[in-house]
Design a protein around this motif. Structure first.
Motif, PDB file in Angstrom:
ATOM      1  N   UNK A 180      -9.922   9.912-102.663  1.00 31.20           N
ATOM      2  CA  UNK A 180      -8.558  10.035-102.156  1.00 31.20           C
ATOM      3  C   UNK A 180      -7.879  11.225-102.799  1.00 31.20           C
ATOM      4  N   UNK A 181      -6.551  11.213-102.785  1.00 33.81           N
ATOM      5  CA  UNK A 181      -5.789  12.268-103.434  1.00 33.81           C
ATOM      6  C   UNK A 181      -4.444  11.705-103.868  1.00 33.81           C
ATOM      7  N   UNK A 182      -3.695  12.459-104.645  1.00 34.66           N
ATOM      8  CA  UNK A 182      -2.408  11.989-105.144  1.00 34.66           C
ATOM      9  C   UNK A 182      -1.273  12.221-104.164  1.00 34.66           C
ATOM     10  N   UNK A 183      -1.190  13.426-103.632  1.00 43.56           N
ATOM     11  CA  UNK A 183      -0.025  13.792-102.842  1.00 43.56           C
ATOM     12  C   UNK A 183      -0.058  13.194-101.441  1.00 43.56           C
ATOM     13  N   UNK A 184       1.109  12.793-100.984  1.00 47.71           N
ATOM     14  CA  UNK A 184       1.263  12.324 -99.601  1.00 47.71           C
ATOM     15  C   UNK A 184       1.396  13.503 -98.641  1.00 47.71           C
ATOM     16  N   UNK A 185       1.498  14.710 -99.196  1.00 45.78           N
ATOM     17  CA  UNK A 185       1.664  15.905 -98.379  1.00 45.78           C
ATOM     18  C   UNK A 185       0.359  16.295 -97.701  1.00 45.78           C
ATOM     19  N   UNK A 186       0.424  16.767 -96.459  1.00 44.31           N
ATOM     20  CA  UNK A 186      -0.789  17.238 -95.773  1.00 44.31           C
ATOM     21  C   UNK A 186      -1.278  18.590 -96.293  1.00 44.31           C
ATOM     22  N   UNK A 187      -0.545  19.162 -97.239  1.00 41.32           N
ATOM     23  CA  UNK A 187      -0.919  20.487 -97.747  1.00 41.32           C
ATOM     24  C   UNK A 187      -2.128  20.433 -98.679  1.00 41.32           C
ATOM     25  N   UNK A 188      -2.523  19.235 -99.118  1.00 39.64           N
ATOM     26  CA  UNK A 188      -3.716  19.102 -99.963  1.00 39.64           C
ATOM     27  C   UNK A 188      -4.739  18.215 -99.255  1.00 39.64           C
ATOM     28  N   UNK A 189      -6.002  18.406 -99.611  1.00 33.64           N
ATOM     29  CA  UNK A 189      -7.085  17.649 -98.974  1.00 33.64           C
ATOM     30  C   UNK A 189      -7.977  17.008-100.035  1.00 33.64           C
ATOM     31  N   UNK A 190      -8.654  15.897 -99.690  1.00 32.66           N
ATOM     32  CA  UNK A 190      -9.562  15.252-100.649  1.00 32.66           C
ATOM     33  C   UNK A 190     -10.729  16.168-101.007  1.00 32.66           C
ATOM     34  N   UNK A 191     -11.366  15.876-102.133  1.00 33.94           N
ATOM     35  CA  UNK A 191     -12.496  16.672-102.600  1.00 33.94           C
ATOM     36  C   UNK A 191     -13.709  16.521-101.686  1.00 33.94           C
ATOM     37  N   UNK A 192     -14.391  17.632-101.455  1.00 34.74           N
ATOM     38  CA  UNK A 192     -15.646  17.593-100.700  1.00 34.74           C
ATOM     39  C   UNK A 192     -16.824  17.320-101.621  1.00 34.74           C
ATOM     40  N   UNK A 193     -16.706  17.747-102.879  1.00 34.83           N
ATOM     41  CA  UNK A 193     -17.718  17.452-103.892  1.00 34.83           C
ATOM     42  C   UNK A 193     -17.014  17.149-105.209  1.00 34.83           C
ATOM     43  N   UNK A 194     -17.702  16.444-106.115  1.00 36.71           N
ATOM     44  CA  UNK A 194     -17.086  16.019-107.353  1.00 36.71           C
ATOM     45  C   UNK A 194     -18.036  16.239-108.533  1.00 36.71           C
ATOM     46  N   UNK A 195     -17.451  16.311-109.735  1.00 33.04           N
ATOM     47  CA  UNK A 195     -18.241  16.370-110.962  1.00 33.04           C
ATOM     48  C   UNK A 195     -18.232  15.001-111.615  1.00 33.04           C
ATOM     49  N   UNK A 196     -19.349  14.599-112.153  1.00 29.21           N
ATOM     50  CA  UNK A 196     -19.442  13.299-112.815  1.00 29.21           C
ATOM     51  C   UNK A 196     -18.945  13.375-114.252  1.00 29.21           C
TER      52      UNK A 196
END
Length: 621
Positions: A223-239
């Motif tokens: 997911x993500x923190x902001x309710x704004x559409x200006x940000x998007x969830x991560x496509x890849x992550x670091x463990x």
């Protein structure tokens, strides 16, 4: 050289950044003063945002129009929703952040705000005239005038760093302490105290053996923190990774206890109870043979690792020997040792509900200067101080959030009424209305308020209004739509819950703990097609509202009942000495804290229900 500013913000940590951005976005001319322009919004401790209750705060900041959520989304390297196995009141978003990009994103955001100016220098004093803050003085003797001043000094006020028997002045490693402000404030009549916090060693990730550790991945669907559409969830992550201390580690650490500033008495300030040093853990929990160590990367492109859970101020040689006995750390190379830092703070009972000081008008405190710990706690105070400094400067009404409106309201109410003698950290248990204050509905609770202030954009308000309409429509339809037993029972049996004998609406089925809204498509193809029209956040919101309807209703009624006390205002110059029936303690606390309402007065530590009854009778007369 300088024109007069509406607001001067002293310090550019998380509180200072939110304060400057908020006041400037609302229309104030702001000067942000920092000792080092290269460390704006630096993550001095762990490279993470959110967590239990803290995640709710970040979402509330975002809903009001603050920047912490957006900056976090743009710089995160991992996202996890904590406590999903518990009820939704406990769900808390947390991100692992890229420390360098987090600071960069904040600086870029502030530089893009045309109402924010910057000045790099140490502030040594506040200009006070007629009991009002009207500017600052700097180390070079420059006077800069303003209509209000916000102090967000973090750990820099007379900061003192401890590593074993070594100690030196500093606000954090590599940076000097701030001198002069504490001494002036004490002369003006403020009460000050000392607190401490600590940080663990940083190590070279290339020297670690991750095969000996437990991998901790991000959420499968981040997911993500902001309710704004200006940000998007991560496509890849670091463990991240988890490992553990052991008896050998503890034995080595204990050899340095006689040189530990915590045990030999050189550190006087109290540290955070819920984030103790590793030596404190060994001492307090002697029966435990191991403690968790969280191995957290500092960013996408750096090898630096934050050793969370190993905060220490022991001598560097002891730290190094001990850390190499942790599984996976046998060949660890240390970038820098952990340390403890002592600093001045001002008990927050000296503040009003707007974070303005009671002694000096137009002077606001936000962040660790108020005795709190954590980026999130600091950021929300900065936001509220920035809003209120702007409002007062422009003759607008104060902005205060109640305990039933936001975790931010709980935090500020706790601070100004109860005070704190140890670093204050937010927990869900501190909020009596936590089923109302969920992370998923922060936008519904607060964005309209942020928009009215001039912080949240028209676009943000439109998105929230559309969300509310969608939730209302789906909620109503789920309550109206019914299903026959022959269609429902196979799915109910598969889910391990009792079958039905009569036609039943979907809302009744959703109240069962074995069923959630994502199970409904299995009941009926028509329902599957209908639900497919809605975004997951709408489905989740409706699922919570139906499943926890009785709890929500109960808390809303309690909040309404308690809020009636908040409507009984107390004048700022009220003469509490004139009420002889008040207890001596209540009279003393009322005079010091100056509660603005009966509700606030009732929450002050040491004030009894009898004192409140006396006060209400007197006011009624």
């Amino acid at each position: 050289m300088f024109n007069q500013y509406d607001v001067i913000v002293v310090g550019a940590g998380h509180a200072g950044c939110e304060a400057a951005n908020a006041a400037a976005t609302m229309g104030s001319k702001v000067l942000l003063v920092t000792m080092n322009m290269n460390t704006i919004a630096q993550m001095s401790c762990n490279p993470a945002m959110g967590g239990v209750a803290k995640g709710q705060i970040v979402r509330e900041i975002d809903a009001l129009g603050g920047m912490s959520g957006i900056v976090t989304d743009k710089s995160m390297i991992q996202f996890r929703m904590l406590n999903k196995s518990k009820g939704p009141a406990m769900w808390s978003p947390r991100t692992q952040s890229d420390r360098m990009r987090f600071a960069e994103e904040w600086r870029l955001a502030l530089e893009s705000n045309p109402n924010v100016d910057f000045w790099q220098e140490m502030v040594t004093g506040i200009i006070v005239e007629n009991n009002t803050a009207v500017g600052i003085t700097t180390g070079m003797g420059i006077e800069i005038r303003s209509k209000s001043v916000i102090l967000t000094n973090g750990t820099f006020l007379n900061g003192l760093i401890h590593i074993g028997e070594k100690q030196f002045g500093g606000g954090r490693t590599g940076e000097g302490a701030s001198k002069g402000i504490t001494e002036q404030l004490v002369q003006l009549g403020f009460e000050s105290g000392r607190m401490k916090t600590g940080t663990p060693p940083r190590v070279d990730g290339r020297s670690l053996d991750y095969s000996k550790m437990e991998e901790q991945k991000g959420d499968e669907v981040p997911g993500k923190f902001s309710f704004s559409p200006s940000t998007t969830p991560l496509a890849q992550q670091r463990s991240c990774y988890i490992t553990y201390t052991n008896p050998e580690v503890h034995a080595i650490l204990e050899t340095g206890f006689d040189r530990s500033p915590m045990f030999n008495g050189r550190i006087q300030g109290l540290g955070p109870r819920y984030c103790p040093s590793i030596e404190d853990k060994i001492n307090r929990f002697a029966e435990r043979t191991r403690h968790q160590v969280f191995v957290e990367p500092e960013g996408w492109d750096t090898v630096e690792i934050y050793v969370n859970g190993f905060s220490t101020s022991l001598p560097e040689d002891v730290q190094f020997k001990a850390i190499r006995k942790i599984a996976g750390f046998e060949n660890a190379k240390m970038f820098r040792p952990g340390y403890a830092i002592e600093y001045d703070y001002f008990p927050p009972t000296q503040l009003s509900t707007t974070l303005e000081t009671n002694l000096i008008q137009n002077l606001y405190f936000a962040g660790q200067i108020n005795g709190t710990t954590g980026y999130e706690e600091a950021a929300c105070q900065g936001l509220m101080a920035g809003i209120n400094a702007h409002n007062k400067t422009h003759d607008k009404e104060p902005f205060v959030l109640g305990r039933s409106e936001a975790y931010i309201g709980v935090l500020i109410d706790d601070l100004i009424n109860k005070g704190t003698d140890e670093p204050y950290r937010m927990f869900t248990s501190r909020a009596e209305y936590r089923i109302l204050l969920r992370q998923d509905n922060a936008d519904i609770r607060l964005t309209a308020k942020g928009h009215k202030l001039g912080l949240a954009s028209d676009e943000r308000l439109k998105i929230v209004e559309e969300k509310k309409k969608s939730v209302s429509k789906l909620l109503n339809d789920i309550r109206q739509k019914k299903i026959d037993p022959d269609k429902a029972n196979p799915a109910l049996t598969a889910l391990g819950t009792a079958t039905i004998e009569h036609r039943t609406n979907y809302a009744k089925l959703l109240k069962r703990p074995q069923i959630n809204i994502y199970d409904l498509p299995a009941f009926d193809e028509e329902m599957a097609d209908y639900l497919a029209k809605y975004d997951p956040e709408i489905l989740e919101q409706v699922d919570i509202l139906i499943k926890y309807e009785d709890y929500i209703d109960k808390e809303e009624k309690l909040a309404d009942k308690i809020s009636s006390l908040e409507n009984h205002a107390i004048q700022n110059d009220f003469d509490f000495d004139s009420i002889s029936a008040l207890s001596a303690e209540a009279r003393e606390k009322f005079k010091k804290i100056k509660p603005s309402t009966i509700g606030q007065a009732s929450r002050i530590s040491g004030v009894s229900p009898a004192d409140i009854s006396v006060l209400m009778v007197y006011m009624a007369q």
